[in-house]
Write an enzyme that holds these catalytic residues in place. Structure first.
Site, mmCIF file in Angstrom:
data_model
loop_
_atom_site.group_PDB
_atom_site.id
_atom_site.type_symbol
_atom_site.label_atom_id
_atom_site.label_comp_id
_atom_site.label_asym_id
_atom_site.label_seq_id
_atom_site.Cartn_x
_atom_site.Cartn_y
_atom_site.Cartn_z
ATOM 1 C CG HIS A 175 -1.846 1.131 1.111
ATOM 2 N ND1 HIS A 175 -2.833 1.143 0.598
ATOM 3 C CD2 HIS A 175 -1.825 2.443 1.741
ATOM 4 C CE1 HIS A 175 -3.662 2.226 0.684
ATOM 5 N NE2 HIS A 175 -2.678 3.026 1.405
ATOM 6 N NE ARG A 186 -8.642 11.883 8.223
ATOM 7 C CZ ARG A 186 -7.837 10.890 7.616
ATOM 8 N NH1 ARG A 186 -8.306 9.789 7.338
ATOM 9 N NH2 ARG A 186 -6.670 11.271 7.330
ATOM 10 C CE LYS A 205 -8.365 2.849 3.360
ATOM 11 N NZ LYS A 205 -8.276 4.395 3.051
ATOM 12 C CG ASP A 217 -10.899 5.021 5.960
ATOM 13 O OD1 ASP A 217 -10.533 5.652 6.445
ATOM 14 O OD2 ASP A 217 -10.645 4.756 4.677
ATOM 15 C CB SER A 247 -7.445 6.264 7.085
ATOM 16 O OG SER A 247 -7.987 6.296 5.922
HETATM 17 N N1 URA Z 1 -4.793 7.130 2.329
HETATM 18 C C1 URA Z 1 -5.992 6.710 3.101
HETATM 19 O O1 URA Z 1 -6.429 5.800 2.568
HETATM 20 N N2 URA Z 1 -6.141 7.268 4.217
HETATM 21 C C2 URA Z 1 -5.813 8.400 4.607
HETATM 22 O O2 URA Z 1 -5.988 8.996 5.596
HETATM 23 C C3 URA Z 1 -4.567 8.951 3.604
HETATM 24 C C4 URA Z 1 -4.205 8.369 2.600
#
Ligand code: URA
Length: 464
Positions: A82, A168, A187, A161, A183
């Site tokens: 990621h 946000r 995931k 999220d 966040s």
């Molecule tokens: N990518 C994400 O999935 N969440 C964040 O808060 C910032 C970047």
């Protein structure tokens, strides 16, 4: 529990208990806590921070707010990768095939573009026919049969999220380490991989603009992953300039094909070999227990450096390109575009960003280039916008390159900016305005700047 009491507690620097965090997330998701109170809580977290226990509890509560993917029916160690986001970041399209060519299963759910950053799913969709939405059983079958599948992230994954991110985005609370860490990791943990490699980008095109904050974010995420029983390693990578030359969807796919042919920009290759090398190292040594790894050389535990050598080999022997073709075909894409990238359509208008002085490129405001690509049509400003796959920028000059007055720094590809029917004269006018603004987004100096490595640091569980 009264939400206002929790807001006050966090506002004044207090610690939330596990029960308070869990209840807050479940009541927010059920609609019991209104957005205005949650916005206030996000700002309180932004200002007061969270300790490791609070961040882990928040992450797990967000993970458990939706579906948990069980990848165990797919044999072998599943490694996820990621990136925290960047400009020109097309690494998944290169790393996935490299790793899959080693026999390591790649079951990848990727995201769409977000603000100034592009999204892997959008890039794949620029290949005609490629399906990024598959029913779960087809996703699993594709990984079993071809060793790789890349689809869009299901909306059912960590819905807390999704809701919190949207809030946000409009409340100035994106750049908070506890909120970014929870966040991303909610995931990743919900997506079911056994091990995780995190690409934490640092610089003018990243959420974390300085290395201290990037290191802090990386440590928090590595601690959460390892604490949840998933071996997690973070690599801090340079995002002080766009990665590679191409920014924008089909322009980036063409660059991916170049790299898979053993060519392409050196910075992009370096980052891909490093991330793939780490994934191969983490997966190695498991062959005897899973029987899934096809590459003999992976039967023993490999170092990161050995993993990188194997990654380079999968490009050199053409097997990563073969795997990429197989992936595109398996998901309905037209492989004739991979065989002949000149088939990708070109933007309706083009112009050039021209150097106005002599010297060396000493600064690139990467975020400005990412936003510019979005304004040209490569990204969305609203969820409904239709991306123009042809729009974007090709950087001809990068940090440290010598330029002379009149040299072409970048080619600008003007697209339809969210509306496919946009008339050509409007596209051209927008393109010229974007090009004019980009003159301020890089600096030419007389002194040649030092070149820095693309891989800045590696953070493992033992380092925290
Ligand atoms: N990518 C994400 O999935 N969440 C964040 O808060 C910032 C970047």
């Amino acid at each position: 529990m009264r939400m206002v009491d929790l807001i006050i507690k966090k506002r004044d620097g207090g610690e939330l208990t596990d029960d308070e965090i869990q209840e807050m997330i479940s009541r927010y998701i059920s609609g019991d806590i209104p957005d205005y109170q949650m916005s206030s809580m996000l700002m309180a977290i932004y200002n007061s921070g969270m300790n490791d226990r609070e961040i882990t509890t928040l992450t797990l509560a967000m993970r458990d707010s939706g579906e948990l993917v069980d990848l165990s029916p797919i044999p072998g160690i599943k490694i996820d990768k990621h990136s925290t986001g960047g400009v020109g970041d097309k690494t998944t399209m290169i790393i996935g095939p490299i790793v899959a060519a080693c026999g390591i299963p790649v079951a990848k759910m990727s995201g769409r573009g977000l603000g100034f950053t592009g999204g892997t799913v959008d890039k794949f969709e620029s290949i005609p026919g490629y399906r990024t939405t598959l029913p779960m059983e087809d996703f699993f079958r594709t990984v079993r049969e071809h060793g790789i599948s890349v689809i869009g992230q299901s909306g059912e994954l960590a819905p807390a999220d999704k809701a919190l991110y949207a809030l946000r985005d409009v409340t100035g609370t994106i750049e908070s380490i506890p909120l970014i860490a929870s966040s991303i990791m909610s995931k990743k943990l919900a997506a079911g991989a056994d091990k995780i490699v995190l690409d934490v980008t640092v610089g003018s095109g990243a959420f974390m603009q300085d290395i201290d904050r990037a290191r802090e974010l990386a440590k928090r995420m590595v601690a959460i992953g390892n604490g949840a029983g998933r071996e997690t390693v973070a690599m801090l990578t340079n995002m002080n300039q766009p990665l590679g030359h191409a920014i924008g969807n089909n322009l980036e796919v063409k660059e991916v094909i170049e790299v898979l042919h053993g060519r392409g920009p050196e910075d992009l290759r370096e980052v891909c070999f490093a991330l793939a090398g780490m994934m191969i190292s983490l997966a190695s040594g498991a062959a005897n227990t899973t029987g899934a790894l096809t590459d003999e050389s992976l039967a023993h535990k490999l170092s990161y450096e050995q993993g990188m050598e194997i990654a380079r080999g999968k490009i050199a022997d053409g097997s990563a390109l073969v795997k990429f073709r197989e992936l595109i075909s398996a998901q309905g894409g037209d492989v004739s575009y991979i065989d002949d990238p000149s088939k990708f359509s070109t933007a309706p208008a083009q112009c050039e960003l021209i150097a106005e002085s002599d010297g060396y490129i000493s600064m690139i405001n990467t975020m400005e280039f990412g936003l510019a690509a979005g304004r040209l049509g490569a990204g969305r400003t609203t969820k409904e916008d239709v991306i123009d796959m042809r729009a974007g920028i090709i950087m001809h000059k990068k940090l440290g390159d010598e330029v002379h007055t009149g040299d072409v720094v970048a080619t600008i590809y003007g697209g339809s900016q969210g509306c496919p029917d946009r008339p050509l004269d409007v596209i051209e006018e927008n393109m010229r305005a974007v090009t004019e603004d980009l003159k301020q987004a890089y600096t030419v100096s007389s002194a040649e700047p030092d070149r820095i490595s693309e891989i800045l640091e590696i953070i493992r569980g033992g380092d925290i």
